[in-house]
Design a protein around this motif. Structure first.
Motif, PDB file in Angstrom:
ATOM      1  N   ARG A 159      -5.744 -18.520  75.806  1.00  0.00           N
ATOM      2  CA  ARG A 159      -6.611 -19.605  76.259  1.00  0.00           C
ATOM      3  C   ARG A 159      -7.618 -19.151  77.303  1.00  0.00           C
ATOM      4  O   ARG A 159      -8.638 -19.815  77.518  1.00  0.00           O
ATOM      5  N   LYS A 160      -7.345 -18.051  77.975  1.00  0.00           N
ATOM      6  CA  LYS A 160      -8.289 -17.547  78.978  1.00  0.00           C
ATOM      7  C   LYS A 160      -9.102 -16.367  78.449  1.00  0.00           C
ATOM      8  O   LYS A 160     -10.317 -16.310  78.645  1.00  0.00           O
ATOM      9  N   VAL A 161      -8.455 -15.427  77.803  1.00  0.00           N
ATOM     10  CA  VAL A 161      -9.164 -14.228  77.353  1.00  0.00           C
ATOM     11  C   VAL A 161     -10.143 -14.552  76.230  1.00  0.00           C
ATOM     12  O   VAL A 161     -11.289 -14.070  76.232  1.00  0.00           O
ATOM     13  N   GLY A 433      -7.016 -36.732  83.768  1.00  0.00           N
ATOM     14  CA  GLY A 433      -8.017 -36.038  82.969  1.00  0.00           C
ATOM     15  C   GLY A 433      -7.735 -36.051  81.483  1.00  0.00           C
ATOM     16  O   GLY A 433      -8.637 -35.817  80.670  1.00  0.00           O
ATOM     17  N   MET A 434      -6.491 -36.325  81.083  1.00  0.00           N
ATOM     18  CA  MET A 434      -6.117 -36.356  79.672  1.00  0.00           C
ATOM     19  C   MET A 434      -5.201 -37.555  79.440  1.00  0.00           C
ATOM     20  O   MET A 434      -4.277 -37.798  80.224  1.00  0.00           O
ATOM     21  N   ILE A 435      -5.444 -38.267  78.348  1.00  0.00           N
ATOM     22  CA  ILE A 435      -4.669 -39.456  78.025  1.00  0.00           C
ATOM     23  C   ILE A 435      -4.127 -39.322  76.601  1.00  0.00           C
ATOM     24  O   ILE A 435      -4.894 -39.082  75.655  1.00  0.00           O
ATOM     25  N   GLY A 436      -2.817 -39.481  76.447  1.00  0.00           N
ATOM     26  CA  GLY A 436      -2.195 -39.486  75.129  1.00  0.00           C
ATOM     27  C   GLY A 436      -1.720 -40.894  74.796  1.00  0.00           C
ATOM     28  O   GLY A 436      -0.990 -41.495  75.576  1.00  0.00           O
ATOM     29  N   ILE A 437      -2.121 -41.396  73.625  1.00  0.00           N
ATOM     30  CA  ILE A 437      -1.764 -42.754  73.219  1.00  0.00           C
ATOM     31  C   ILE A 437      -0.915 -42.689  71.954  1.00  0.00           C
ATOM     32  O   ILE A 437      -1.345 -42.155  70.927  1.00  0.00           O
ATOM     33  N   ASN A 438       0.295 -43.202  72.046  1.00  0.00           N
ATOM     34  CA  ASN A 438       1.255 -43.201  70.937  1.00  0.00           C
ATOM     35  C   ASN A 438       1.584 -41.797  70.456  1.00  0.00           C
ATOM     36  O   ASN A 438       1.973 -41.591  69.312  1.00  0.00           O
ATOM     37  N   GLN A 441       1.373 -35.193  72.423  1.00  0.00           N
ATOM     38  CA  GLN A 441       0.831 -33.868  72.144  1.00  0.00           C
ATOM     39  C   GLN A 441      -0.653 -33.850  72.500  1.00  0.00           C
ATOM     40  O   GLN A 441      -1.433 -34.626  71.953  1.00  0.00           O
ATOM     41  N   LEU A 442      -1.053 -32.958  73.398  1.00  0.00           N
ATOM     42  CA  LEU A 442      -2.438 -32.920  73.855  1.00  0.00           C
ATOM     43  C   LEU A 442      -3.136 -31.584  73.617  1.00  0.00           C
ATOM     44  O   LEU A 442      -4.360 -31.530  73.567  1.00  0.00           O
ATOM     45  N   SER A 443      -2.394 -30.511  73.530  1.00  0.00           N
ATOM     46  CA  SER A 443      -3.006 -29.183  73.543  1.00  0.00           C
ATOM     47  C   SER A 443      -3.439 -28.750  72.148  1.00  0.00           C
ATOM     48  O   SER A 443      -2.612 -28.397  71.298  1.00  0.00           O
ATOM     49  N   VAL A 444      -4.751 -28.797  71.895  1.00  0.00           N
ATOM     50  CA  VAL A 444      -5.339 -28.301  70.649  1.00  0.00           C
ATOM     51  C   VAL A 444      -6.598 -27.511  71.012  1.00  0.00           C
ATOM     52  O   VAL A 444      -7.239 -27.786  72.031  1.00  0.00           O
ATOM     53  N   PRO A 445      -6.981 -26.525  70.204  1.00  0.00           N
ATOM     54  CA  PRO A 445      -8.107 -25.654  70.585  1.00  0.00           C
ATOM     55  C   PRO A 445      -9.425 -26.375  70.781  1.00  0.00           C
ATOM     56  O   PRO A 445     -10.232 -25.976  71.619  1.00  0.00           O
ATOM     57  N   GLN A 446      -9.661 -27.441  70.027  1.00  0.00           N
ATOM     58  CA  GLN A 446     -10.992 -28.055  70.033  1.00  0.00           C
ATOM     59  C   GLN A 446     -11.210 -29.094  71.122  1.00  0.00           C
ATOM     60  O   GLN A 446     -12.313 -29.632  71.256  1.00  0.00           O
ATOM     61  N   ALA A 447     -10.174 -29.395  71.930  1.00  0.00           N
ATOM     62  CA  ALA A 447     -10.297 -30.449  72.934  1.00  0.00           C
ATOM     63  C   ALA A 447     -10.176 -29.870  74.345  1.00  0.00           C
ATOM     64  O   ALA A 447      -9.498 -28.867  74.558  1.00  0.00           O
ATOM     65  N   PRO A 448     -10.820 -30.523  75.341  1.00  0.00           N
ATOM     66  CA  PRO A 448     -10.792 -30.006  76.711  1.00  0.00           C
ATOM     67  C   PRO A 448      -9.471 -30.321  77.411  1.00  0.00           C
ATOM     68  O   PRO A 448      -9.084 -31.483  77.538  1.00  0.00           O
ATOM     69  N   PHE A 449      -8.796 -29.297  77.889  1.00  0.00           N
ATOM     70  CA  PHE A 449      -7.513 -29.434  78.567  1.00  0.00           C
ATOM     71  C   PHE A 449      -7.730 -29.195  80.054  1.00  0.00           C
ATOM     72  O   PHE A 449      -8.230 -28.152  80.459  1.00  0.00           O
ATOM     73  N   GLY A 450      -7.348 -30.174  80.890  1.00  0.00           N
ATOM     74  CA  GLY A 450      -7.508 -30.009  82.328  1.00  0.00           C
ATOM     75  C   GLY A 450      -7.391 -31.336  83.041  1.00  0.00           C
ATOM     76  O   GLY A 450      -7.317 -32.402  82.415  1.00  0.00           O
ATOM     77  N   GLY A 451      -7.372 -31.277  84.369  1.00  0.00           N
ATOM     78  CA  GLY A 451      -7.123 -32.473  85.149  1.00  0.00           C
ATOM     79  C   GLY A 451      -8.159 -32.729  86.228  1.00  0.00           C
ATOM     80  O   GLY A 451      -9.156 -32.005  86.357  1.00  0.00           O
ATOM     81  N   ILE A 452      -7.878 -33.776  87.003  1.00  0.00           N
ATOM     82  CA  ILE A 452      -8.742 -34.176  88.108  1.00  0.00           C
ATOM     83  C   ILE A 452      -7.921 -34.178  89.396  1.00  0.00           C
ATOM     84  O   ILE A 452      -6.733 -33.917  89.388  1.00  0.00           O
ATOM     85  N   MET A 457      -9.650 -28.197  88.438  1.00  0.00           N
ATOM     86  CA  MET A 457     -11.071 -28.341  88.131  1.00  0.00           C
ATOM     87  C   MET A 457     -11.419 -27.366  87.015  1.00  0.00           C
ATOM     88  O   MET A 457     -10.883 -26.268  86.931  1.00  0.00           O
ATOM     89  N   GLY A 458     -12.299 -27.828  86.136  1.00  0.00           N
ATOM     90  CA  GLY A 458     -12.636 -27.020  84.972  1.00  0.00           C
ATOM     91  C   GLY A 458     -11.768 -27.406  83.793  1.00  0.00           C
ATOM     92  O   GLY A 458     -10.793 -28.158  83.920  1.00  0.00           O
ATOM     93  N   ARG A 459     -12.111 -26.887  82.621  1.00  0.00           N
ATOM     94  CA  ARG A 459     -11.385 -27.214  81.400  1.00  0.00           C
ATOM     95  C   ARG A 459     -11.141 -25.960  80.553  1.00  0.00           C
ATOM     96  O   ARG A 459     -11.925 -25.011  80.585  1.00  0.00           O
ATOM     97  N   GLU A 460     -10.043 -25.998  79.822  1.00  0.00           N
ATOM     98  CA  GLU A 460      -9.763 -25.001  78.792  1.00  0.00           C
ATOM     99  C   GLU A 460      -9.771 -25.716  77.450  1.00  0.00           C
ATOM    100  O   GLU A 460      -9.250 -26.821  77.333  1.00  0.00           O
ATOM    101  N   GLY A 461     -10.325 -25.083  76.438  1.00  0.00           N
ATOM    102  CA  GLY A 461     -10.371 -25.699  75.120  1.00  0.00           C
ATOM    103  C   GLY A 461     -11.704 -26.360  74.848  1.00  0.00           C
ATOM    104  O   GLY A 461     -12.403 -26.814  75.755  1.00  0.00           O
TER     105      GLY A 461
END
Length: 482
Positions: A159-161, A433-438, A441-452, A457-461
């Motif tokens: 996720r970083k490299v 920073g991320m909301i899961g409804i029903n 599972q939140l971690s997928v490559p195409q979506a921004p992962f991170g908080g407030i 600060m900043g996002r991965e994905g």
């Protein structure tokens, strides 16, 4: 002690060894299984030198060329998936099924960024005068220091490299001291692609020395860190000395809220799946379960029944739960539970270390469900990072909204409901920073992962994660009058 052949650093495309080593411990047995080099200031400087020399040539390569190395890396990881997963489980403790998924997910993340790196677009903007031509381009930041944690030692390398290399940056990776061999093994597969020397470097050792060296060197233009909020705050202060760019993915205190109209069976299964993944050692893992008073009893019973079926043991033995990472983590979980019980909480299942013969020397804690929890308990105020599920009762939406507003953390929040009006109302108001409804599972490559807030600060994905490694450059051209 099991010896391996992976006790080396990667600097300028070559294996690099140092005489001093640090121990790697299997948390399932408490035994030293290997040593890796204890790289220090000298080795970190050499890695920075190599990354700095490699930066301009690497940045000049076409996105397609850079993508070819990343795609080959992903293929190599998948080809060696079983071996890498066993290595990951041995040094981190998680069940082998989770490790296999982690290597698979790492490869998918790398592949996604290989393609996304081809889509770094700029802008053409109307000038302020008839002769002015304005364009905005995006260029790689430069040399990046990447510091990864122990809870997902494979995924976090990818996720970083991957986005850093895809953007045209060169990197120095510092993996967690608890789980360095997974990173070393993944780098070996990266080097097999023929990656240009110096584009990616790896230094194992003590974080204080390696991190300090990277922060002091002006050639390192960005630091990306994933770990505790306490350390993240210290790194922010260090970054200020040079106004060095920094991304931080830090701690969390994620709530899950179950409303009375929710699918209770779905909610219970999703909550247990999230809460006890990686033995509860997930930054976006559920920390508190808010059960509406109308369904609290039935939800609690379902969660406790599912938790009672979880098998705990060594990760290679077909289990659902492995050990915590070390003795300190065990002590922390016990401290939080002790405080909760003193304030009236009831342990419904688990609540203690596992000391049977098969678990005697490892850092095992029984999966635990706690009821009658209140917000004055440390269990609800601090990140548990262990296999403990505290259940609270609530009546009104505003109660949980106020909890997220008042919390210093803001990484993730989850809720279960069938009311479409509530879906939008809660999703827009929950302070995370991320909301899961029903789903949890939140971690997928195409979506921004991170908080407030203090979750970072900043996002991965997603393309957002690529932006973390790019600088904007504004170009203004004034044409001469004919």
């Amino acid at each position: 002690m099991q010896q391996t052949t992976m006790n080396y650093l990667w600097i300028n495309g070559e294996k690099f060894d140092v005489p001093e080593t640090i121990d790697v411990i299997n948390p399932a047995t408490g035994q030293v299984i290997d040593q890796v080099p204890n790289g220090g200031e000298k080795e970190t400087k050499l890695a920075i030198d190599a990354a700095y020399r490699a930066f301009k040539p690497w940045a000049k390569l076409s996105p397609n060329r850079r993508a070819s190395y990343l795609l080959a890396w992903a293929d190599n990881l998948l080809e060696n998936r079983e071996k890498l997963a066993r290595l990951l489980t041995e040094e981190q403790g998680k069940p082998l099924t989770e490790s296999l998924d982690e290597i698979e997910g790492s490869a998918q993340f790398i592949k996604w960024y290989a393609e996304e790196g081809k889509r770094v677009y700029g802008d053409v903007i109307a000038g302020a005068s008839e002769n002015q031509r304005i364009s905005v381009i995006k260029q790689p930041v430069g040399v990046c220091g990447l510091i990864t944690p122990w809870n997902f030692p494979g995924a976090m390398v990818a996720r970083k490299v991957a986005p850093a290399l895809a953007a045209g940056c060169t990197v120095i990776l510092k993996p967690a001291a608890e789980t360095p061999r997974t990173a070393i093994a993944m780098f070996e597969q990266l080097m097999k692609t023929g990656l240009p020397d110096g584009a990616a470097n790896l230094v194992t050792g003590r974080a204080s020395v390696i991190g300090d060296t990277m922060f002091r060197d002006q050639r390192v233009r960005k630091i990306s860190f994933k770990g505790s909020t306490q350390v993240g705050k210290q790194l922010m202060k260090r970054a200020a000395d040079q106004v060095k760019r920094i991304s931080l993915e830090l701690g969390g205190n994620a709530p899950v809220i179950v409303f009375p109209d929710a699918n209770i069976d779905l909610a219970a299964e999703a909550i247990v799946g999230n809460k006890f993944e990686n033995c509860g050692q997930m930054c976006n893992g559920i920390n508190i379960i808010f059960a509406h008073e109308e369904i609290r009893e039935v939800l609690t019973e379902k969660i406790a029944a599912l938790v009672n079926r979880l098998k705990v043991g060594i990760g290679t033995d077909n289990v659902q739960l492995g050990p915590l990472i070390n003795e300190s983590s065990l002590n922390n979980v016990e401290r939080l539970l002790r405080d909760a019980k003193e304030k009236g909480a009831r342990v419904l299942t688990g609540g203690k270390r596992i000391k049977s013969a098969a678990h005697m020397n490892g850092y095992f804690f029984a999966p635990t469900v706690v009821s009658d929890v209140t917000l004055d308990m440390k269990l609800t105020q601090e990140e548990i990072f262990g296999p403990v599920a505290p259940i609270l009762s609530f009546r009104e939406e505003q109660e949980v909204l106020e909890f997220t507003e008042n919390s210093p953390y803001g990484l993730a929040a989850y809720f279960f409901t069938r009311d479409v009006n509530r879906v939008y109302r809660m999703a827009e108001q929950l302070d995370a920073g991320m909301i899961g409804i029903n789903s949890t599972q939140l971690s997928v490559p195409q979506a921004p992962f991170g908080g407030i807030k203090e979750s970072g600060m900043g996002r991965e994905g997603g393309h957002y994660g690529l932006e973390e490694f790019l600088e904007l450059k504004y170009i203004s051209l004034t044409l001469e009058n004919e």
